[in-house]
Design a protein around this motif. Sequence first.
Motif, PDB file in Angstrom:
ATOM      1  N   GLY A   1       0.822  -1.203   0.000  1.00  0.00           N
ATOM      2  CA  GLY A   1       0.000   0.000   0.000  1.00  0.00           C
ATOM      3  C   GLY A   1       0.852   1.246   0.000  1.00  0.00           C
ATOM      4  N   PRO A   2       0.219   2.411   0.058  1.00  0.00           N
ATOM      5  CA  PRO A   2       0.962   3.666   0.131  1.00  0.00           C
ATOM      6  C   PRO A   2       1.486   3.907   1.549  1.00  0.00           C
ATOM      7  CG  PRO A   2      -1.384   4.119   0.188  1.00  0.00           C
ATOM      8  CD  PRO A   2      -1.248   2.635  -0.023  1.00  0.00           C
ATOM      9  N   ILE A   3       2.635   4.548   1.652  1.00  0.00           N
ATOM     10  CA  ILE A   3       3.197   4.780   2.988  1.00  0.00           C
ATOM     11  C   ILE A   3       2.339   5.750   3.789  1.00  0.00           C
ATOM     12  CG2 ILE A   3       5.551   4.209   2.309  1.00  0.00           C
ATOM     13  CD1 ILE A   3       6.166   7.174   2.122  1.00  0.00           C
ATOM     14  N   GLY A   4       1.418   6.425   3.134  1.00  0.00           N
ATOM     15  CA  GLY A   4       0.511   7.329   3.836  1.00  0.00           C
ATOM     16  C   GLY A   4      -0.821   6.706   4.172  1.00  0.00           C
TER      17      GLY A   4
ATOM     18  N   THR B   1       1.050  -0.251   6.013  1.00  0.00           N
ATOM     19  CA  THR B   1       2.262   0.153   5.293  1.00  0.00           C
ATOM     20  C   THR B   1       2.946   1.322   5.986  1.00  0.00           C
ATOM     21  OG1 THR B   1       1.500  -0.707   3.164  1.00  0.00           O
ATOM     22  CG2 THR B   1       3.133   1.049   3.097  1.00  0.00           C
ATOM     23  N   PHE B   2       2.167   2.247   6.487  1.00  0.00           N
ATOM     24  CA  PHE B   2       2.733   3.368   7.241  1.00  0.00           C
ATOM     25  C   PHE B   2       3.625   2.856   8.365  1.00  0.00           C
ATOM     26  CE2 PHE B   2       2.461   6.030  11.067  1.00  0.00           C
ATOM     27  CZ  PHE B   2       2.967   7.224  10.597  1.00  0.00           C
TER      28      PHE B   2
ATOM     29  N   SER C   1       2.864   0.639  -2.903  1.00  0.00           N
ATOM     30  CA  SER C   1       1.702   0.283  -3.724  1.00  0.00           C
ATOM     31  C   SER C   1       2.064  -0.716  -4.817  1.00  0.00           C
ATOM     32  CB  SER C   1       1.066   1.537  -4.329  1.00  0.00           C
ATOM     33  OG  SER C   1       0.633   2.424  -3.315  1.00  0.00           O
ATOM     34  N   VAL C   2       2.820  -1.736  -4.438  1.00  0.00           N
ATOM     35  CA  VAL C   2       3.201  -2.791  -5.376  1.00  0.00           C
ATOM     36  C   VAL C   2       2.121  -3.868  -5.361  1.00  0.00           C
ATOM     37  CG1 VAL C   2       4.895  -4.567  -5.940  1.00  0.00           C
ATOM     38  CG2 VAL C   2       5.656  -2.354  -5.038  1.00  0.00           C
ATOM     39  N   PRO C   3       1.466  -4.146  -6.479  1.00  0.00           N
ATOM     40  CA  PRO C   3       0.422  -5.187  -6.505  1.00  0.00           C
ATOM     41  C   PRO C   3       1.031  -6.561  -6.249  1.00  0.00           C
ATOM     42  CG  PRO C   3       0.260  -3.743  -8.425  1.00  0.00           C
ATOM     43  CD  PRO C   3       1.575  -3.449  -7.771  1.00  0.00           C
ATOM     44  N   GLU C   4       0.243  -7.418  -5.648  1.00  0.00           N
ATOM     45  CA  GLU C   4       0.681  -8.789  -5.427  1.00  0.00           C
ATOM     46  C   GLU C   4       0.660  -9.551  -6.752  1.00  0.00           C
ATOM     47  OE1 GLU C   4      -2.257  -9.649  -2.459  1.00  0.00           O
ATOM     48  OE2 GLU C   4      -0.885  -9.210  -0.816  1.00  0.00           O
TER      49      GLU C   4
ATOM     50  N   ASP D   1      -6.852  -1.291   6.888  1.00  0.00           N
ATOM     51  CA  ASP D   1      -5.673  -0.462   7.139  1.00  0.00           C
ATOM     52  C   ASP D   1      -5.861   1.048   7.173  1.00  0.00           C
ATOM     53  OD1 ASP D   1      -4.313  -2.828   7.248  1.00  0.00           O
ATOM     54  OD2 ASP D   1      -3.430  -2.671   5.263  1.00  0.00           O
ATOM     55  N   SER D   2      -7.029   1.553   6.820  1.00  0.00           N
ATOM     56  CA  SER D   2      -7.172   3.005   6.759  1.00  0.00           C
ATOM     57  C   SER D   2      -7.880   3.544   8.003  1.00  0.00           C
ATOM     58  CB  SER D   2      -7.945   3.427   5.504  1.00  0.00           C
ATOM     59  OG  SER D   2      -9.345   3.383   5.729  1.00  0.00           O
ATOM     60  N   THR D   3      -7.901   4.865   8.125  1.00  0.00           N
ATOM     61  CA  THR D   3      -8.592   5.516   9.235  1.00  0.00           C
ATOM     62  C   THR D   3     -10.066   5.765   8.935  1.00  0.00           C
ATOM     63  OG1 THR D   3      -7.979   7.703   8.382  1.00  0.00           O
ATOM     64  CG2 THR D   3      -6.462   6.679   9.955  1.00  0.00           C
TER      65      THR D   3
END
Length: 367
Positions: free
Chosen positions: A42-45, A50-51, A75-78, A225-227
Amino acid sequence: MKRRTLLASVAIGLGLALGPAAMAQDSGAGLEKVKACFIYVGPIGDGGWTFQHHQGALALKEEFGDRVEIAWQESVPEGADAERSITQFALQGCNIIFTTSFGFMDPTNTVAAQFPDVKFEHATGYKREHPNVSTYDARFYEGRAVMGTIAGHMTKSGKIGYIGSYPIPEVIQGINSSFLHARKVNPEVTLSVVWAYTWFDPAKEADAAKALIDQGVDVILQHTDSTAPLAEAAKTPGVIGFGQASDMAAYKPAPRVSSIIDNWAPYYIKRVGALLDGSYEQSAAWEGIAGGEVEIGEITEAVPPEVKAAAEKVRDDIAAGTYHPFTGPLNKQDGTPWLAEGETADDGTLAGMNFYVEGITGEIPKQ
């Protein structure tokens, strides 16, 4: 494949005790400098999974300074894309590559075969097909026991909700642990699960939270994973939730009343440090609260003091090794016995957990 999946057949693959032959593979002399590289799903943000891995990567610079160079791809796809990204890092002189998603497991092993002098570390997987591949994971279910304790005390409606990512053992462990500990302090608690079928999709996560709130849920736990679930909870007075993977402190003191924090920094420092001093060996790590990889974030003033004390006792007893979140007597959902009085779940069963405990309604979806 889904990130962080642990299958029922991996009790041996987890290798919670690696054999002498595997452990004997070391790096020889230490390195003067290490290039440590990270593949992120995912994105580091993302504010979560990922963060938190990236915070661990940054800790390497704080610990070792100029002796360590870090690089990352986010954000590397599996799948095939992951194999290409891992290969690029190996060609770019990375000494150690951390691949931080379950779906990177097979690509990691494929690339490792081609670059025997590079060390590969795969998060949450179990395959170590080559002597230069290690695995690492965290006992998230321990943190769920603490959150479940708070949830059971804090719910006014008696309805707790859980946003699941994928119906895999790691997630099912968390659902069961949360429910068991909520039910311990509030026998009338019910638990509803909404499956988002994503690790990181704020829109889907928000929809899942809203669906739960519409059902009368006033405490939400998540394994995404998100807020976004906390943001959705903030719209309805009286609804609380918990930070997931990272502290999500922006939502303190409520709706975020505590959090499970994945602290990867100690592991990354340990493994890179071993490359620097020449003590590196293949390993399979599965640490929890005691090992510092699962942390409990601040329990805010929104939680009554007696509830905070009860949650901290669960945390401290787990850390001391005097309490296991899955201790019998416990039955499976269909009423069949699982654990006898005083018996604790073994790692193999946990790694392949594919059932709900007694008291949870609904079925686990088939993937």
